[in-house]
Design a protein around this motif. Sequence first.
Motif, PDB file in Angstrom:
ATOM      1  N   LEU A 128       0.816  -1.210   0.000  1.00 42.25           N
ATOM      2  CA  LEU A 128       0.000   0.000   0.000  1.00 42.25           C
ATOM      3  C   LEU A 128       0.852   1.263   0.000  1.00 42.25           C
ATOM      4  N   ALA A 129       2.035   1.152   0.618  1.00 41.12           N
ATOM      5  CA  ALA A 129       2.916   2.319   0.712  1.00 41.12           C
ATOM      6  C   ALA A 129       3.321   2.843  -0.665  1.00 41.12           C
ATOM      7  N   LEU A 130       3.284   1.962  -1.677  1.00 41.88           N
ATOM      8  CA  LEU A 130       3.621   2.411  -3.039  1.00 41.88           C
ATOM      9  C   LEU A 130       2.585   3.403  -3.547  1.00 41.88           C
ATOM     10  N   LEU A 131       1.311   3.184  -3.132  1.00 40.44           N
ATOM     11  CA  LEU A 131       0.226   4.060  -3.562  1.00 40.44           C
ATOM     12  C   LEU A 131       0.125   5.289  -2.672  1.00 40.44           C
ATOM     13  N   TYR A 132       0.117   5.026  -1.367  1.00 40.32           N
ATOM     14  CA  TYR A 132      -0.054   6.099  -0.393  1.00 40.32           C
ATOM     15  C   TYR A 132       1.084   6.044   0.613  1.00 40.32           C
ATOM     16  N   PRO A 133       2.154   6.778   0.387  1.00 36.51           N
ATOM     17  CA  PRO A 133       3.287   6.727   1.319  1.00 36.51           C
ATOM     18  C   PRO A 133       2.877   7.176   2.721  1.00 36.51           C
ATOM     19  N   ARG A 134       1.884   8.067   2.800  1.00 34.31           N
ATOM     20  CA  ARG A 134       1.442   8.513   4.118  1.00 34.31           C
ATOM     21  C   ARG A 134      -0.064   8.371   4.210  1.00 34.31           C
ATOM     22  N   LEU A 135      -0.558   7.990   5.393  1.00 35.96           N
ATOM     23  CA  LEU A 135      -2.000   7.902   5.624  1.00 35.96           C
ATOM     24  C   LEU A 135      -2.374   8.956   6.638  1.00 35.96           C
ATOM     25  N   SER A 136      -3.529   9.608   6.427  1.00 36.20           N
ATOM     26  CA  SER A 136      -3.945  10.603   7.414  1.00 36.20           C
ATOM     27  C   SER A 136      -5.440  10.485   7.661  1.00 36.20           C
ATOM     28  N   VAL A 137      -5.841  10.890   8.863  1.00 37.42           N
ATOM     29  CA  VAL A 137      -7.247  10.906   9.226  1.00 37.42           C
ATOM     30  C   VAL A 137      -7.677  12.353   9.329  1.00 37.42           C
ATOM     31  N   GLY A 138      -8.743  12.721   8.633  1.00 41.51           N
ATOM     32  CA  GLY A 138      -9.191  14.101   8.694  1.00 41.51           C
ATOM     33  C   GLY A 138     -10.440  14.286   7.865  1.00 41.51           C
TER      34      GLY A 138
END
Lengths: 288, 253
Positions: A128-138
Amino acid sequence: MTLPEVQSPVHQDAERPLEVVTARHPLRWLAAACVLVVLAMVASALVTNPAWEWDVVGQYLFAPSVVRSVLLTLELTVLGIGLGFALGTVLALMRLSANRLLSSVAWGYVWLFRSVPLILQLLFWYNLALLYPRLSVGVPFGPAFFDFGTMDLIGPLTAAVLGLALHQAAYAAEIVRGGLLSVDHGQREAAAALGLPPARRLFRIILPQAMRTIVPNAGNEIIGLVKGTSVVYIMALPELFYQVQVIYNRNGRVMALLLVAAIWYLILTTILSIVQHYVERFYGRGRA
Amino acid sequence: MSSMVELRGVHKSFGSLHVLRGVDLDVRQGQVLVIVGPSGSGKSTLLRTINHLEKVDRGSVRVDGDLLGYRQVGDRLHELPEREVLRQRTKIGFVFQAFNLFPHLTVRQNLMEAPLSAQRRPRTEVEPLAERLLARVGLADKADAYPRTLSGGQQQRVAIARALALEPKLLLFDEPTSALDPELVGEVLDVIKDLARGGTTMIVITHEIGFAREVADSVAFMDAGLIVELGPPAQLLDNPTHERTRAFLSKVL
């Protein structure tokens, strides 16, 4: 008009009770004999062939690394089934909701996750990190409150549990939905007519009866998942199947170690089958 | 005497099927009303609107002064939240043709479920209530049995006791003996007669004309979604004024 005299053989000899002679089944005996021979052949093939290396099997069956891997397999199964059925129940209730958006989303989820092979999905979560290196909640399209590095958050274990649970949820949703639909409509009406609150109706009246249909199917799924966890070996997680591969790649005892794995899978599924029997009996109470 | 049930212009359709076509009905407190009529005449649907198992399309249903399912503000009806509807229903006991006992709960648990979870009464109060009600329907020894182990007549008596456990102001019976073997009908009717003599307000749909004659204060004949004729049993059953009533009675009597 006169009726002809009927002589009933039963009444001929009232004082002596008639003896019952059971029918013989020679073909059944023959079939049983054949099966016995085949069983003996299988036993002999297993015992006499030294290539099975039963001593090696015995040596590795309870090796600490193997036992640890069995525990990981169990952990993956429990988390996969637990989270899968929790989410599956929510999806089933959404699917049965009068709200079109809720039922459509639930339908879409089941469609998507039943259609994508588990192994592909596991690799997807793992990478998943290839698609979204960072995840955030907001707020969607807006500011973020929390922010994580994907690699830190989703390790191989999390990816495996996520993949197994999301996959399982799709199947669980259908099983739970089928169970809920199997409960007689009159039960819902009686509960409503008595003024029972909605949550109480679901958990006290409907779900316990749905369990009669859910449990046998869920048993299938759980036993399937015990073995299904073996696909996470592609993520190099040391569950049972991965672990025996590691060992036989080192020592070359392929068949013996595959046998070790097979024996453990047999033990786990046997225990689960016994548990299932008692759970079914519990939910079958009150039924003749 | 005050009105326990008051229906005004009740309409109900299922798709294109117009099942209730403007029903007006008044049942006074303590009165026993028996509804007869051919199948498909809307009897069951009518009964089900009287505890809001079916929402009405038009018109109003009042039970013990409550407008069922709605709150009137000016000339508009606002749908009540489910919690309120459930509270209204606890005043009304409903007995189904198919009993609908909870098969996974014992007889005692069936009786205690609603007082405990819908009325939130304490267990110490509900337990003796359940015992009393079972004794009243003659099944004191069956408290720990599961419903499936009982005969149809016994199951229906448990279902009546379960409805009584809410101590309702109104009892509704939807063909309570139609699913029973003929020899079991009597025991259930006896329980209902006993309740009627005790002054409980009730509406009973039945095909048991003898029962209607004996117990009813008034009998209503329903056909094609309307109450065609209503009157004391002697008059309606023996001297009906409407042709349709006569035709129906000639078939069932």
